[in-house]
Write a protein that holds these residues in place. Structure first.
Motif, PDB file in Angstrom:
ATOM      1  N   ASP A  50      -2.261   1.342  -8.528  1.00  0.00           N
ATOM      2  CA  ASP A  50      -0.451   2.031  -8.022  1.00  0.00           C
ATOM      3  C   ASP A  50      -0.536   3.094  -6.379  1.00  0.00           C
ATOM      4  O   ASP A  50      -0.588   3.937  -5.911  1.00  0.00           O
ATOM      5  CB  ASP A  50      -1.020   3.404  -8.543  1.00  0.00           C
ATOM      6  CG  ASP A  50       0.291   4.082  -8.962  1.00  0.00           C
ATOM      7  OD1 ASP A  50       1.624   3.735  -8.535  1.00  0.00           O
ATOM      8  OD2 ASP A  50       0.070   5.208  -8.922  1.00  0.00           O
ATOM      9  N   TYR A  52       0.528   2.654  -2.874  1.00  0.00           N
ATOM     10  CA  TYR A  52       1.424   2.612  -2.317  1.00  0.00           C
ATOM     11  C   TYR A  52       1.796   1.364  -1.172  1.00  0.00           C
ATOM     12  O   TYR A  52       2.457   0.712  -0.547  1.00  0.00           O
ATOM     13  CB  TYR A  52       2.060   3.228  -2.651  1.00  0.00           C
ATOM     14  CG  TYR A  52       2.382   4.231  -1.078  1.00  0.00           C
ATOM     15  CD1 TYR A  52       2.906   3.746   0.522  1.00  0.00           C
ATOM     16  CD2 TYR A  52       1.206   5.395  -0.623  1.00  0.00           C
ATOM     17  CE1 TYR A  52       2.525   4.658   1.606  1.00  0.00           C
ATOM     18  CE2 TYR A  52       0.682   6.103   0.373  1.00  0.00           C
ATOM     19  CZ  TYR A  52       2.013   5.496   1.529  1.00  0.00           C
ATOM     20  OH  TYR A  52       1.390   5.789   2.969  1.00  0.00           O
ATOM     21  N   ARG A 133       5.884  -7.040 -10.534  1.00  0.00           N
ATOM     22  CA  ARG A 133       6.972  -6.082 -10.630  1.00  0.00           C
ATOM     23  C   ARG A 133       6.985  -4.927 -11.982  1.00  0.00           C
ATOM     24  O   ARG A 133       6.660  -5.741 -13.431  1.00  0.00           O
ATOM     25  CB  ARG A 133       8.323  -6.235 -10.709  1.00  0.00           C
ATOM     26  CG  ARG A 133       8.334  -6.820  -9.404  1.00  0.00           C
ATOM     27  CD  ARG A 133       9.782  -8.086  -9.616  1.00  0.00           C
ATOM     28  NE  ARG A 133      10.464  -8.198  -7.949  1.00  0.00           N
ATOM     29  CZ  ARG A 133      11.192  -9.402  -7.901  1.00  0.00           C
ATOM     30  NH1 ARG A 133      11.917  -9.628  -8.887  1.00  0.00           N
ATOM     31  NH2 ARG A 133      11.622  -9.639  -6.694  1.00  0.00           N
ATOM     32  N   LEU A 136       9.324   0.466 -14.489  1.00  0.00           N
ATOM     33  CA  LEU A 136       9.156   1.874 -14.097  1.00  0.00           C
ATOM     34  C   LEU A 136       9.355   1.887 -12.259  1.00  0.00           C
ATOM     35  O   LEU A 136       8.766   1.512 -12.174  1.00  0.00           O
ATOM     36  CB  LEU A 136       8.512   3.022 -14.303  1.00  0.00           C
ATOM     37  CG  LEU A 136       8.449   2.817 -16.079  1.00  0.00           C
ATOM     38  CD1 LEU A 136       7.348   4.031 -16.428  1.00  0.00           C
ATOM     39  CD2 LEU A 136       9.763   4.140 -16.288  1.00  0.00           C
ATOM     40  N   LYS A 137      10.322   1.935 -11.967  1.00  0.00           N
ATOM     41  CA  LYS A 137      10.941   2.188 -10.629  1.00  0.00           C
ATOM     42  C   LYS A 137       9.794   2.549  -9.785  1.00  0.00           C
ATOM     43  O   LYS A 137       9.807   2.727  -8.796  1.00  0.00           O
ATOM     44  CB  LYS A 137      12.199   1.935 -10.064  1.00  0.00           C
ATOM     45  CG  LYS A 137      13.197   3.904 -10.279  1.00  0.00           C
ATOM     46  CD  LYS A 137      14.384   3.197 -10.112  1.00  0.00           C
ATOM     47  CE  LYS A 137      14.875   2.709  -9.179  1.00  0.00           C
ATOM     48  NZ  LYS A 137      15.806   2.925  -8.676  1.00  0.00           N
ATOM     49  N   ASN A 138       9.799   3.539  -9.735  1.00  0.00           N
ATOM     50  CA  ASN A 138       8.884   4.786  -9.052  1.00  0.00           C
ATOM     51  C   ASN A 138       6.732   4.559  -9.464  1.00  0.00           C
ATOM     52  O   ASN A 138       5.956   5.430  -8.560  1.00  0.00           O
ATOM     53  CB  ASN A 138       8.707   6.057  -9.897  1.00  0.00           C
ATOM     54  CG  ASN A 138       8.345   6.501 -11.347  1.00  0.00           C
ATOM     55  OD1 ASN A 138       8.385   5.659 -11.859  1.00  0.00           O
ATOM     56  ND2 ASN A 138       9.181   7.378 -11.799  1.00  0.00           N
ATOM     57  N   VAL A 139       6.271   3.126  -9.670  1.00  0.00           N
ATOM     58  CA  VAL A 139       5.300   2.661  -9.442  1.00  0.00           C
ATOM     59  C   VAL A 139       5.340   1.847  -8.755  1.00  0.00           C
ATOM     60  O   VAL A 139       6.792   0.677  -9.154  1.00  0.00           O
ATOM     61  CB  VAL A 139       4.419   2.404 -10.021  1.00  0.00           C
ATOM     62  CG1 VAL A 139       3.932   3.829 -11.108  1.00  0.00           C
ATOM     63  CG2 VAL A 139       4.794   1.708 -11.660  1.00  0.00           C
ATOM     64  N   ALA A 140       3.836   1.153  -7.856  1.00  0.00           N
ATOM     65  CA  ALA A 140       4.137   0.576  -7.012  1.00  0.00           C
ATOM     66  C   ALA A 140       4.156  -1.178  -7.644  1.00  0.00           C
ATOM     67  O   ALA A 140       5.200  -2.082  -7.072  1.00  0.00           O
ATOM     68  CB  ALA A 140       2.944   0.267  -5.745  1.00  0.00           C
TER      69      ALA A 140
END
Length: 321
Positions: A50, A52, A133, A136-140
């Motif tokens: 996580d 970024y 990938r 969830l789009k809100n984790v790297a």
């Protein structure tokens, strides 16, 4: 009280030197559970799932061990220039470097003890390849569950000959705040914990047992729960990793911890250090006395002797004149 300075956003990455590159890389990827995001001639760039940015650990081939440099990200280009001006006024500047795979140009400088620091703003965000990938789009990056699977970089601990000099340096150069400290009976500052944001700490500095300069104590990555730290201890056991201390709970900062040595001898920690936040704007440092520290850790476990004596690169007092 001086107004808090938030020119520096957060701890960005640490360069760790290893004289056993392949063994260290295997540890950090397969046992510690990091992801390799890039490589150049001498270094591998690694990240928690996580983080970024492109990397939070730069593992570099060397004939020694310890820390190459520690890097912080500024809050803006303007904040970077303000910090550079302050550092140059202190006479501690080294100069600008071009950066590396993870970020753009950076300004390097030295602590009074000789540790190399770096400040940058322009960064390369991590873009996960298809197999990493997240859903969830809100984790790297996805949670891959490999090894201890550390989540993000949390803090480092430096050793220094003069902790008070580091204290003054951190406040003036980075605008850090002191959250906790250890003051001995003779008035000497033996340890100090700093933050540039609302985390309880991102850097600690403790007194070098041998009076040496510029050495490294440990690097810490965070996980979410104590149970993950207990599992990490079993993973270390299964893989023959030397466990130095823990799992247990610190009195200072209340961090639940597990300390081990990676193959080259650098100390690494896994912790759930993110539970405590310093939201109070007028926070006053918590001071621990020498008698209080002699009581050991939070639940009474005495601090192991090597925690005071082991650092990297190794120091042999018998060879010193």
């Amino acid at each position: 009280m001086a107004e808090p300075c938030f020119d520096v956003a957060h701890l960005g990455h640490v360069e760790v030197l290893t004289n056993k590159f392949d063994e260290s890389l295997n540890f950090f990827v397969n046992i510690y559970g990091m992801t390799e995001s890039g490589r150049d001639e001498n270094s591998a760039y690694l990240r928690g799932w996580d983080d970024y940015e492109f990397h939070s650990l730069k593992l570099t081939r060397s004939d020694t061990t310890g820390m190459g440099h520690v890097s912080y990200r500024a809050s803006s280009p303007q904040a970077l220039e303000r910090r550079v001006a302050a550092i140059e006024k202190m006479g501690l500047g080294i100069g600008w470097v071009d950066g590396d795979l993870g970020h753009g140009r950076a300004y390097r400088f030295k602590s009074p003890d000789g540790h190399v620091f770096e400040l940058y703003y322009d960064t390369n965000l991590y873009v996960a390849p298809p197999h990493e990938r997240p859903a969830l789009k809100n984790v790297a990056q996805r949670y891959h569950g490999r090894g201890a699977c550390v989540r993000r970089i949390d803090h480092i601990n430096l050793l220094a000959r003069d902790v008070a000099a580091i204290r003054d340096f951190m406040l003036e150069a980075l605008g850090s705040r002191i959250t906790e400290q250890v003051v001995l009976d003779n008035g000497r500052l033996a340890g100090c914990w700093f933050t540039v944001n609302n985390k309880s700490y991102d850097l600690a500095c403790t007194e070098d047992h041998y009076g040496a300069s510029g050495r490294f104590h440990h690097l810490t990555y965070a996980v979410d729960t104590r149970e993950e730290i207990l599992r990490a201890a079993d993973i270390y056991l299964e893989n023959g990793v030397f466990i130095e201390s823990g799992p247990h709970k610190h009195a200072i900062q209340q961090t639940f911890f597990l300390y081990a040595y990676e193959p080259a001898g650098n100390r690494v920690e896994i912790a759930n250090a993110g539970a405590r936040l310093i939201l109070r704007p007028d926070w006053q440092p918590i001071t621990w006395t020498e008698a209080e520290r002699r009581k050991g850790q939070a639940w009474g476990m005495k601090t192991i002797e090597t925690f005071h004596t082991h650092g990297t690169p190794p120091f042999d007092p018998a060879t010193q004149s």
